[in-house]
Design a protein around this motif. Structure first.
Motif, PDB file in Angstrom:
ATOM      1  N   ALA A   1       0.835  -1.202   0.000  1.00 55.60           N
ATOM      2  CA  ALA A   1       0.000   0.000   0.000  1.00 55.60           C
ATOM      3  C   ALA A   1       0.863   1.242   0.000  1.00 55.60           C
ATOM      4  O   ALA A   1       0.563   2.247  -0.655  1.00 55.60           O
ATOM      5  CB  ALA A   1      -0.927  -0.004   1.217  1.00 55.60           C
TER       6      ALA A   1
ATOM      7  N   LYS B   1       3.576  11.751   4.269  1.00 57.60           N
ATOM      8  CA  LYS B   1       2.451  10.951   3.812  1.00 57.60           C
ATOM      9  C   LYS B   1       2.645   9.511   4.232  1.00 57.60           C
ATOM     10  O   LYS B   1       1.694   8.837   4.651  1.00 57.60           O
ATOM     11  CB  LYS B   1       2.386  11.048   2.283  1.00 57.60           C
TER      12      LYS B   1
ATOM     13  N   GLU C   1       1.674   9.145   7.715  1.00 54.29           N
ATOM     14  CA  GLU C   1       0.217   9.120   7.882  1.00 54.29           C
ATOM     15  C   GLU C   1      -0.345   7.752   7.547  1.00 54.29           C
ATOM     16  O   GLU C   1      -1.244   7.251   8.219  1.00 54.29           O
ATOM     17  CB  GLU C   1      -0.432  10.173   6.989  1.00 54.29           C
ATOM     18  N   LEU C   2       0.188   7.147   6.481  1.00 52.24           N
ATOM     19  CA  LEU C   2      -0.285   5.812   6.103  1.00 52.24           C
ATOM     20  C   LEU C   2      -0.006   4.815   7.222  1.00 52.24           C
ATOM     21  O   LEU C   2      -0.874   4.026   7.600  1.00 52.24           O
ATOM     22  CB  LEU C   2       0.444   5.348   4.845  1.00 52.24           C
TER      23      LEU C   2
ATOM     24  N   GLN D   1       0.500   5.477  10.289  1.00 51.63           N
ATOM     25  CA  GLN D   1      -0.353   5.832  11.422  1.00 51.63           C
ATOM     26  C   GLN D   1      -1.693   5.125  11.315  1.00 51.63           C
ATOM     27  O   GLN D   1      -2.202   4.538  12.274  1.00 51.63           O
ATOM     28  CB  GLN D   1      -0.544   7.352  11.408  1.00 51.63           C
ATOM     29  N   GLY D   2      -2.289   5.174  10.092  1.00 50.08           N
ATOM     30  CA  GLY D   2      -3.569   4.505   9.893  1.00 50.08           C
ATOM     31  C   GLY D   2      -3.450   2.994  10.038  1.00 50.08           C
ATOM     32  O   GLY D   2      -4.317   2.346  10.625  1.00 50.08           O
TER      33      GLY D   2
ATOM     34  N   GLN E   1      -8.664   5.622   5.157  1.00 52.15           N
ATOM     35  CA  GLN E   1      -7.905   5.571   3.918  1.00 52.15           C
ATOM     36  C   GLN E   1      -8.330   4.355   3.106  1.00 52.15           C
ATOM     37  O   GLN E   1      -8.048   3.230   3.482  1.00 52.15           O
ATOM     38  CB  GLN E   1      -6.407   5.489   4.230  1.00 52.15           C
TER      39      GLN E   1
ATOM     40  N   LEU F   1      -4.601   9.659  -0.411  1.00 50.00           N
ATOM     41  CA  LEU F   1      -4.544   8.597   0.591  1.00 50.00           C
ATOM     42  C   LEU F   1      -5.845   7.814   0.576  1.00 50.00           C
ATOM     43  O   LEU F   1      -6.098   7.003   1.457  1.00 50.00           O
ATOM     44  CB  LEU F   1      -4.313   9.176   1.993  1.00 50.00           C
TER      45      LEU F   1
END
Lengths: 551, 297, 343
Positions: free
Chosen positions: A327, A397, A400-401, A403-404, B58, B84
């Protein structure tokens, strides 16, 4: 009366229109009278002497523009080529290297320095003794830290450097080291001017050697305005042929969209680090040319292994299973990268394809976390810098990915960020839980991926971000460079990779493709796989047909 | 209105408010503005219920989808997704609360304090008035952007800091408008008459001055809302606002600039949202201004 | 009249003093060491520390510190920047002219567009011209300046590739900065390629100036329209009309000059909006002005620069508004009484 007002309007629009169309001419055929080149760079250099750093931005700006090395790397053939040494040989036991130096190589003449002699062996001794000799007057100048050299234990390897006569130098090693020549060909092993050093000592301003540089390279430094631009002028007496362009300007533009915008509107001629999301637009623009190289780099998430809970292997492995690398490659690199399962890219001859993978498995991750005693998860921070690097186009970024992704297994992530120079400074205090960084190789030798990142020496000098080192691993590294037998070295590197895979001080994420984009009219700019952009041979070619629609 | 079953034809004179309303309705653009405003208010309240997705989720399989009317778009992600995979429509809806909702809140608070201070300064004379005026001038000179910079420098990025900065920057505007309005009223004959009648300061204020300045205040409030929206969005755009992840229109626009080559709708759509809400408020304000002028002659 | 000017000047001094006080308070509240933040020297040696103590009276009461803070700043001592370690005063001198240049050109264009439009609307009330102008100005006023700037870049810069989108001048042109205003500096320099340099500078100016000019243009339009309309309704205008003066004479010789004064006074209230828009425009177009500098400082947490920037920006606004006030007082007697407070 309203008519008069209306008339005034009409008359003011006309000149504006003419000016606009006039300006269109100026930019769409790009026939600037000024024969210079503007390069959009992604950041400020933190010094003008590559000896002191390992960051790509600094070496790009300085290494091939201002300086030369004893030997150079030839990317096309993959071999070591002559530099300031036109010839060399190694003796039978591999411990003595003899270099025959070029004559009639002149250093830069500037408003702050006038050389009285050409390059000779004294300068070679000066440049390297500065690094290895603690008593050298310049050793502690500008901080005394030579990260690349410290990470490969340069001073520990060399027993002495001897000037045999003004154009011959021998370097004696303590042990055989198959990566030694490759290290001398890296961006960092530049040759400085001893005469300049002595002049500065007399003027009592030694630190200027790194901020007001003098070298033998194709350009000399004309001016530098921080966060704005660097201006280079050609060295008319360059030994390999003076550059044809009138001036070279580095336009410091941190944001990639701005670089591309400047490239498309003519304010820049070559640009660094286009974002993978922009590649399509760049390909479609016929006045631009995109150069692609396979990537000898890696981006990783390094743990601060000394800090709990990251000292627990289960926690690290849980996080490894929770990260969806595919991803990340899609979202951050727009597909122009390969998933990394180890530090080494598959291209390297020491690559180990038998490592056990940490596949994406959030269930397993949660289980491992629970086993480690964190069934409720925990809080952690990820440090990410808001700049583009070759190995990572968008660290924020990526953070952030992740983090998710980590949120799905109960870990709450805070993202911490600072401007690049502040960021690098703060890293040495090891205040972070984890940090997103990476590495671009300086040469084709696999050793370049290991010692600068994992050795105990690099923990001292600052390249090792994992806050951990293992002497048994260090021994493997040393054994590997003591031989030139590739099969033997491969075996050791495979073992090292397996050990790193178990210990997991960092999680390798991706190997990025390297891109460079320039206007079609600019020639002479090869894309070097090992960092260090060079403008020595760049020039602008008059386009015969610059209209749209012509291939 | 005449009642059919009464003998006498009642003549009811519409109150000032009703008069203003009637004039307001007669301007179609103002009414459109009012409709949009009301829709936004409702959206701010019910956003969590009507948003198709959670705004920060996301969707890794749906990156950079264009809006649904584009051949590559999908109806499921009505206005497309960002890089995202976050749904733009949901973010827009939640953004109504952040951008629009906080501006309303900030304006009301600023109006409250600003008007009170403006009244105090307007009704007072002499040294107290002078001092308040000078402080007013000093604070008027500091735009909300600079104030936000100060607050962020001191205590970091957060929605609270942004709201405080915009609020504090709006207060002087209200003060000045109220002050001017009150000063305009004070020398009027009916005020003098009331005072001669024996009314004290408080009574004069509540019964005589307040009703006359109310209209100016309402107009000022609507203008302030539009200023607040733009200020909050600007701070978000400059990334001095709420830290990630956030559904603020200005921040969404700033994020969209990074995608300007491949997904320009990430810039256009939040920009349109800001534009439409500000335009609506300005139309309402304009309509009110004219209606007040016509209604009260 | 001089009395009023002196009074206004006193007001200016007082307002600036309050501004300095607010900034002083802010510096106390910033994280980190006060001495470091106020001087920019991050790890002061003991020699530097005692110099700082002397200069800023750090060991005395806060009032002494406040006074010495003002004293230092007035003498041009703003400390050094955390990020560049250069004297801040030098940086201000480099960046301020760029911002002033942008604001000046934008205001001029705003006036050139807004005045005529406002007059047109005012002399034809309730007609289509009036509605169009009003509509345009309402729409223009509602467009956020950053959206406009980014969209302009998207379209004119990237799509059509007509105009450059960043900076003031292509870096290959080395124009020695004498005044800080690019066009003047090119003229004053002795470069061989002046024509090209002019065109390049102009091309770089177009988009930022027009973007910045939109909102002020709409404000000028509305204010002019209202002011001229009000003037035209005055009795003396009706008297002129009945005496048969031509419409253009009435407007240009009588109504407009009288309307000028409320227009200018209202415009000076918009200064802080103009500055904010200018700062945002600078960030979008990478224009090297005070706004860009200040906003960068926020990202870098460069406290000395932040406080200097606030002082300069707010001080600038106060200065211009006071100058406008003095100019108005000097030219119109009516205004003086309003300021004075007497009836």
């Amino acid at each position: 009366m309203t008519n008069t007002v209306k008339k005034i309007f009409k008359y003011s629009i006309l000149p504006l229109y003419i000016l606009l169309t006039g300006c269109e001419q100026n930019h769409s055929d790009n026939s600037r009278v000024l024969p210079g080149i503007v390069y959009c760079s992604e950041g400020d250099p933190n010094t003008f002497n590559p000896q002191l750093t390992t960051t790509g931005t600094t070496t790009d700006a300085t290494s091939y523009q201002l300086y030369n090395r004893l030997v150079e790397y030839d990317p096309a053939l993959g071999t070591i080529a002559p530099g300031l040494a036109h010839h060399w040989h190694i003796n039978e036991n591999g411990k003595i290297y003899t270099f025959y130096l070029r004559k009639k190589v002149s250093f830069h003449t500037n408003n702050y320095f006038n050389p009285t002699r050409t390059f000779n062996a004294d300068d070679v001794l000066f440049s390297f003794n500065r690094i290895i000799d603690k008593q050298h007057p310049y050793n502690q100048v500008s901080g005394g830290s030579y990260p690349f050299f410290q990470s490969v234990d340069f001073s520990g390897q060399i027993s002495k450097i001897v000037k045999v006569h003004p154009y011959m130098v021998t370097i004696h090693l303590k042990e055989k080291d198959s990566s030694f020549l490759a290290n001398l060909a890296t961006n960092f092993a530049v040759i400085l001017s001893k005469e300049y050093g002595e002049t500065l000592l007399q003027r009592q301003t030694p630190e200027l050697i790194d901020t007001n540089p003098i070298g033998t390279g194709p350009f000399y430094l004309d001016s530098y305005v921080q966060s704005s631009h660097i201006r280079y002028k050609p060295n008319k007496s360059y030994w390999a042929g003076a550059p044809v362009i009138d001036q070279l300007v580095f336009d410091i533009t941190p944001k990639s969209t701005n670089r591309i915008a400047k490239l498309m509107t003519g304010d820049c001629d070559v640009s660094a680090l286009p974002q993978s999301s922009e590649l399509d637009v760049l390909r479609r623009n016929i006045s631009l040319e995109l150069q692609i190289q396979t990537g000898f780099n890696v981006s990783y998430l390094a743990f601060n292994r000394n800090k709990p809970p990251f000292n627990q292997a289960k926690v690290r492995k849980a996080i490894a299973h929770a990260i969806n690398k595919r991803a990340i490659v899609e979202a951050v690199y727009y597909g122009s990268a390969t998933v990394a399962d180890s530090i080494l890219p598959p291209l390297s001859w020491a690559y180990n394809d038998k490592l056990s993978q940490y596949r994406y498995d959030p269930e397993l991750a949660r289980q491992l976390l629970a086993e480690a005693g964190f069934s409720d998860g925990f809080e952690m921070n990820i440090w990410a810098a808001p700049v583009q690097r070759i190995y990572n186009p968008n660290a924020l970024k990526m953070a952030e990915l992740i983090q998710g992704q980590l949120a799905k297994i109960g870990i709450r992530v805070n993202i911490v960020s600072y401007g690049w120079n502040v960021f690098i400074d703060k890293l040495s205090a090891f205040e972070y839980d984890s940090v997103l960084l990476g590495w671009t190789a300086d040469n084709a030798d696999p050793d370049n991926f290991f010692r600068p990142l994992f050795s105990c020496a690099s923990l001292e000098s600052g390249g090792n971000r994992t806050n951990w080192c293992d002497p048994s691993l260090d021994r493997k590294f040393t054994k590997a460079i003591s031989s030139t037998n590739q099969a033997y070295r491969t075996n050791i590197y495979h073992q090292a990779l397996a050990q790193l895979n178990q210990e997991l001080p960092l999680i390798p994420l991706a190997h990025a493709l390297r891109f460079q984009v320039k206007r079609r009219a600019i020639h002479g700019m090869p894309l070097n796989p090992y960092g260090g952009i060079s403008f020595a041979k760049s020039h602008r070619v008059k386009q015969l047909t610059a209209k749209k629609g012509t291939p | 209105m005449a009642r059919a079953n009464s003998i006498y034809q009642e003549e009811s004179i519409p109150s000032p408010i009703q008069q203003i309303w009637r004039y307001f309705i007669s301007y179609p653009v103002a009414v459109i503005g009012l409709w949009v405003f009301v829709i936004l208010l409702i959206a701010a309240v019910i956003a969590p219920f009507i948003a198709p997705y959670s705004p920060h989720f996301q969707h890794t399989d749906a990156l950079l989808l264009p809006p649904s009317w584009h051949p590559d778009g999908q109806v499921a992600y009505f206005l497309g997704t960002d890089d995202l995979g976050r749904d733009i429509f949901s973010n827009l809806l939640y953004g109504v609360r952040t951008t629009f909702g906080s501006s309303m809140l900030v304006t009301l608070i600023a109006a409250f304090f600003g008007i009170i201070l403006g009244i105090l300064s307007g009704m007072s004379k002499g040294l107290k008035s002078s001092i308040l005026n000078h402080i007013l001038d000093a604070t008027l000179a500091i735009p909300s952007l600079l104030l936000a910079i100060v607050l962020v420098a001191i205590s970091g990025q957060s929605l609270t800091n942004v709201m405080m900065a915009v609020c504090i920057a709006l207060i002087p505007q209200f003060m000045r408008a109220t002050h001017t309005a009150v000063q305009y009223e004070l020398p009027r004959e009916y005020v003098v008459a009331a005072k001669l009648d024996g009314a004290n300061q408080v009574q004069v204020f509540f019964h005589v001055i307040l009703p006359n300045i109310l209209n100016a205040l309402v107009v000022q409030t609507t203008l302030a809302i539009s200023v607040a929206i733009i200020d909050i969005a600007t701070l978000g755009f400059l990334r001095i606002g709420v830290p990630a992840p956030t559904s603020e229109w200005g921040t969404m626009l700033a994020d969209g600039v990074d995608l300007i080559f491949i997904a320009p709708w990430n810039v256009t759509i939040p920009g349109l949202a800001i534009f439409v809400s500000v335009l609506a408020i300005n139309l309402v304000g304009y309509g009110l201004q004219r209606a007040v002028k016509e209604g009260l002659g | 009249m001089w009395f009023f000017i002196i009074r206004r000047f006193n007001l200016f001094i007082l307002t600036v003093a309050i501004l300095y006080f607010l900034v002083f308070l802010m510096m106390q509240a910033l994280p980190g060491d006060f001495a470091t933040n106020i001087s920019g020297i991050q790890h002061p040696t003991s020699g530097q520390l005692s110099e700082l103590n002397n200069a800023y009276q750090l060991d005395k009461s806060w009032f002494n510190q406040y006074i010495s803070f003002i004293d230092q700043r007035i003498h041009g001592e703003f400390g050094v920047s955390f990020t560049t370690a250069q004297p801040i005063w030098q940086e201000i001198l480099t960046f301020l002219p760029a911002t002033i240049e942008l604001c000046l050109y934008a205001t001029t264009i705003a006036l050139l567009i807004g005045f005529p439009l406002g007059i047109i609307a005012a002399v034809q009330p309730q007609k289509p011209a009036d509605f169009t102008v009003l509509g345009l100005s309402l729409v223009g006023y509602s467009i956020p300046v950053f959206w406009l700037g980014v969209s302009a870049i998207m379209y004119f810069g990237l799509e059509l590739q007509w105009l450059p989108v960043a900076g003031r001048l292509n870096l290959l042109y080395q124009v020695p900065p004498i005044t800080g205003f690019t066009l003047i500096d090119i003229w004053l320099s002795d470069l061989q390629y002046k024509q090209l340099a002019y065109r390049d500078a102009f091309a770089h100016l177009i988009m930022p100036t027009l973007t910045l000019a939109l909102i002020p243009a709409t404000m000028v339009t509305r204010i002019t329209r209202t002011a001229v309309r009000e003037e035209l309704n005055a009795n003396y205008i009706k008297a002129f009309q009945s005496r048969g003066l031509s419409p253009s004479t009435i407007i240009y010789r009588h109504a407009l000059p009288n309307a000028l004064q409320p227009i200018l006074s209202q415009l000076s209230l918009q200064l802080s909006t103009l500055l904010t828009s200018a700062m945002v425009t600078e960030v979008i177009f990478s224009w090297p002005g005070i706004g860009n500098w200040l906003i960068d400082a926020i990202y870098q947490r460069d406290y000395p620069v932040i406080s200097a920037g606030i002082l300069i920006c707010a001080g600038f606004i106060i200065l211009v508004s006071v100058l406008t006030d003095i100019m108005l007082i000097a030219t119109t007697p009516k205004r003086r009484s309003a300021v004075d407070g007497s009836r």
